[in-house]
Design a protein around this motif. Structure first.
Motif, PDB file in Angstrom:
ATOM      1  N   SER A 164      -5.074  -0.750  21.303  1.00  0.00           N
ATOM      2  CA  SER A 164      -5.351  -0.424  22.698  1.00  0.00           C
ATOM      3  C   SER A 164      -5.090  -1.622  23.617  1.00  0.00           C
ATOM      4  CB  SER A 164      -6.795   0.054  22.857  1.00  0.00           C
ATOM      5  OG  SER A 164      -7.704  -0.945  22.417  1.00  0.00           O
ATOM      6  N   GLU A 165      -5.439  -2.824  23.176  1.00  0.00           N
ATOM      7  CA  GLU A 165      -5.193  -4.006  24.002  1.00  0.00           C
ATOM      8  C   GLU A 165      -3.699  -4.300  24.112  1.00  0.00           C
ATOM      9  OE1 GLU A 165      -7.146  -5.914  25.934  1.00  0.00           O
ATOM     10  OE2 GLU A 165      -8.634  -4.353  25.541  1.00  0.00           O
ATOM     11  N   GLU A 166      -2.984  -4.146  23.009  1.00  0.00           N
ATOM     12  CA  GLU A 166      -1.537  -4.356  23.042  1.00  0.00           C
ATOM     13  C   GLU A 166      -0.857  -3.318  23.928  1.00  0.00           C
ATOM     14  OE1 GLU A 166      -0.811  -6.272  18.590  1.00  0.00           O
ATOM     15  OE2 GLU A 166      -0.821  -4.102  18.870  1.00  0.00           O
ATOM     16  N   ARG A 167      -1.384  -2.105  23.894  1.00  0.00           N
ATOM     17  CA  ARG A 167      -0.820  -1.041  24.718  1.00  0.00           C
ATOM     18  C   ARG A 167      -1.018  -1.355  26.202  1.00  0.00           C
ATOM     19  NH1 ARG A 167      -3.667   2.754  22.762  1.00  0.00           N
ATOM     20  NH2 ARG A 167      -2.313   3.072  20.975  1.00  0.00           N
ATOM     21  N   TYR A 168      -2.220  -1.829  26.554  1.00  0.00           N
ATOM     22  CA  TYR A 168      -2.470  -2.200  27.947  1.00  0.00           C
ATOM     23  C   TYR A 168      -1.541  -3.322  28.378  1.00  0.00           C
ATOM     24  CZ  TYR A 168      -4.563  -4.034  32.149  1.00  0.00           C
ATOM     25  OH  TYR A 168      -4.743  -4.474  33.435  1.00  0.00           O
ATOM     26  N   GLU A 169      -1.380  -4.336  27.521  1.00  0.00           N
ATOM     27  CA  GLU A 169      -0.519  -5.454  27.864  1.00  0.00           C
ATOM     28  C   GLU A 169       0.928  -5.010  28.031  1.00  0.00           C
ATOM     29  OE1 GLU A 169       0.839  -9.246  28.816  1.00  0.00           O
ATOM     30  OE2 GLU A 169      -1.150  -8.310  28.917  1.00  0.00           O
ATOM     31  N   ALA A 170       1.368  -4.094  27.181  1.00  0.00           N
ATOM     32  CA  ALA A 170       2.729  -3.570  27.315  1.00  0.00           C
ATOM     33  C   ALA A 170       2.893  -2.839  28.648  1.00  0.00           C
ATOM     34  CB  ALA A 170       3.044  -2.629  26.155  1.00  0.00           C
ATOM     35  N   ARG A 171       1.899  -2.026  29.015  1.00  0.00           N
ATOM     36  CA  ARG A 171       1.978  -1.335  30.303  1.00  0.00           C
ATOM     37  C   ARG A 171       1.978  -2.326  31.457  1.00  0.00           C
ATOM     38  NH1 ARG A 171      -1.829   2.437  27.845  1.00  0.00           N
ATOM     39  NH2 ARG A 171      -3.536   1.457  29.003  1.00  0.00           N
ATOM     40  N   ARG A 172       1.166  -3.371  31.359  1.00  0.00           N
ATOM     41  CA  ARG A 172       1.109  -4.374  32.425  1.00  0.00           C
ATOM     42  C   ARG A 172       2.468  -5.040  32.617  1.00  0.00           C
ATOM     43  NH1 ARG A 172       0.981  -9.428  33.395  1.00  0.00           N
ATOM     44  NH2 ARG A 172       1.209  -9.967  31.194  1.00  0.00           N
ATOM     45  N   LEU A 238       3.861   5.297  26.279  1.00  0.00           N
ATOM     46  CA  LEU A 238       2.602   4.611  26.012  1.00  0.00           C
ATOM     47  C   LEU A 238       1.392   5.456  26.374  1.00  0.00           C
ATOM     48  CD1 LEU A 238       3.625   1.072  27.278  1.00  0.00           C
ATOM     49  CD2 LEU A 238       3.315   1.785  24.906  1.00  0.00           C
ATOM     50  N   THR A 239       1.620   6.600  27.015  1.00  0.00           N
ATOM     51  CA  THR A 239       0.510   7.493  27.356  1.00  0.00           C
ATOM     52  C   THR A 239       0.751   8.935  26.897  1.00  0.00           C
ATOM     53  OG1 THR A 239       1.453   7.907  29.568  1.00  0.00           O
ATOM     54  CG2 THR A 239      -0.148   6.128  29.370  1.00  0.00           C
TER      55      THR A 239
END
Length: 315
Positions: A164-172, A238-239
């Motif tokens: 989940s953290e890696e996914r957020y960072e990828a989206r950012r 990613l979503t």
């Protein structure tokens, strides 16, 4: 439907078969995008045929792997269609070089719409094949479109293996790129598969290079062979719940993967989610991810033929 400028010459990465008739066709999806496809029909076919729609790999075109699969299955008695997805290859859609899990799932259904209108196709006997990233999209299509009677996913690529953290960072990071794109007034391309790699590059990248950047698989319209996707194109994946409803597929599914493929976990995870005795995971000993692109001595076409003949039987 928009008129597309289609190349009429044989410009595939594989030789033309004398056992099938080939033609170019177009059709429109429900988003109004006109798609281009190669149609392969067994010579001397006289009755309504079972049909198979093929797409992939992710970033490839129908002149590469999907066309090879389609032509080979046509040699084995099926009508087949290999298509370019929306925004890519000879298909329409603007802006260019983007993908969408929703629209690309719809692309499969639009291809089925086209086949169902043909008098030489048995509308109750239609299946699909997805290669690499399109293996996952084929599963999404099998969930959505109950007209699909059988699905083969070959060397499925995983779109989202992040925490989940890696996914957020990828989206950012992708949204930072989106801001940069809008300020520049154009979309940055990510670049295709590199032609040069360091000695310590991962083996799967070397495998990609050896396919997309050599005479073995290079094609001038292939994103992977050239400039690549728009950098932000993977953002919606990613979503998007690509595998969330895989357990609801009632039709038959055959997942094929190489034992040594970096992406093997994608097919294993998909198989765990599925239910029913008409689901199968076939692991090819010693095979890499790209071996299942074009290695005729490794791709289990006999198994694929038997699978479709079993599950696309006349009603």
């Amino acid at each position: 439907m928009k008129t597309l400028a289609l190349t009429q010459e044989w410009d595939k990465t594989f030789p033309k078969s004398e056992k099938v008739n080939h033609s170019k066709v177009t059709f429109e999806n429900r988003y109004g995008i006109t798609l281009a496809a190669d149609l392969y029909i067994p010579q001397n076919a006289k009755e309504k045929l079972a049909a198979i729609v093929v797409c992939g790999p992710y970033g490839a075109v129908k002149e590469q792997c999907s066309g090879l699969y389609a032509q080979t299955m046509a040699e084995r008695g099926f009508m087949t269609m290999a298509f370019d997805p929306s925004y890519c290859g000879e298909s329409g859609g603007e802006p260019r070089y983007v993908s969408s899990p929703d629209i690309n799932t719809e692309d499969y259904s639009a291809a089925i719409d086209y086949l169902m209108l043909r008098e030489d196709v048995d509308e109750n006997r239609i299946g699909i094949i997805g290669i690499c990233g399109w293996g996952g999209l084929a599963i999404s299509a099998a969930v959505m479109d109950t007209r699909i009677k059988a699905t083969v996913s070959s060397t499925m690529g995983a779109f989202d293996t992040y925490t989940s953290e890696e996914r957020y960072e990828a989206r950012r990071q992708l949204n930072e790129q989106r801001t940069a794109d809008v300020k520049k007034g154009y979309h940055e391309l990510a670049g295709g598969v590199p032609a040069e790699l360091p000695d310590d590059a991962p083996q799967f990248m070397k495998d990609y290079r050896d396919y997309y950047k050599t005479s073995r698989g290079y094609h001038p319209r292939s994103l992977n062979s050239n400039g690549g996707w728009q950098t932000i194109t993977s953002l919606p994946f990613l979503t998007f719940p690509l595998m969330a409803y895989a357990d609801e597929i009632k039709s038959a599914v055959l997942l094929i993967h190489g034992e040594k493929a970096y992406s093997l976990g994608a097919s294993q995870e998909a198989f765990k989610r599925m239910k029913g005795d008409n689901k199968e995971l076939m692991i090819i000993p010693g095979a890499s991810h790209t071996d299942l692109y074009d290695r005729m001595d490794i791709i289990p076409f006999n198994k694929i033929e038997v699978f479709f003949k079993n599950y696309l039987e006349p009603v």
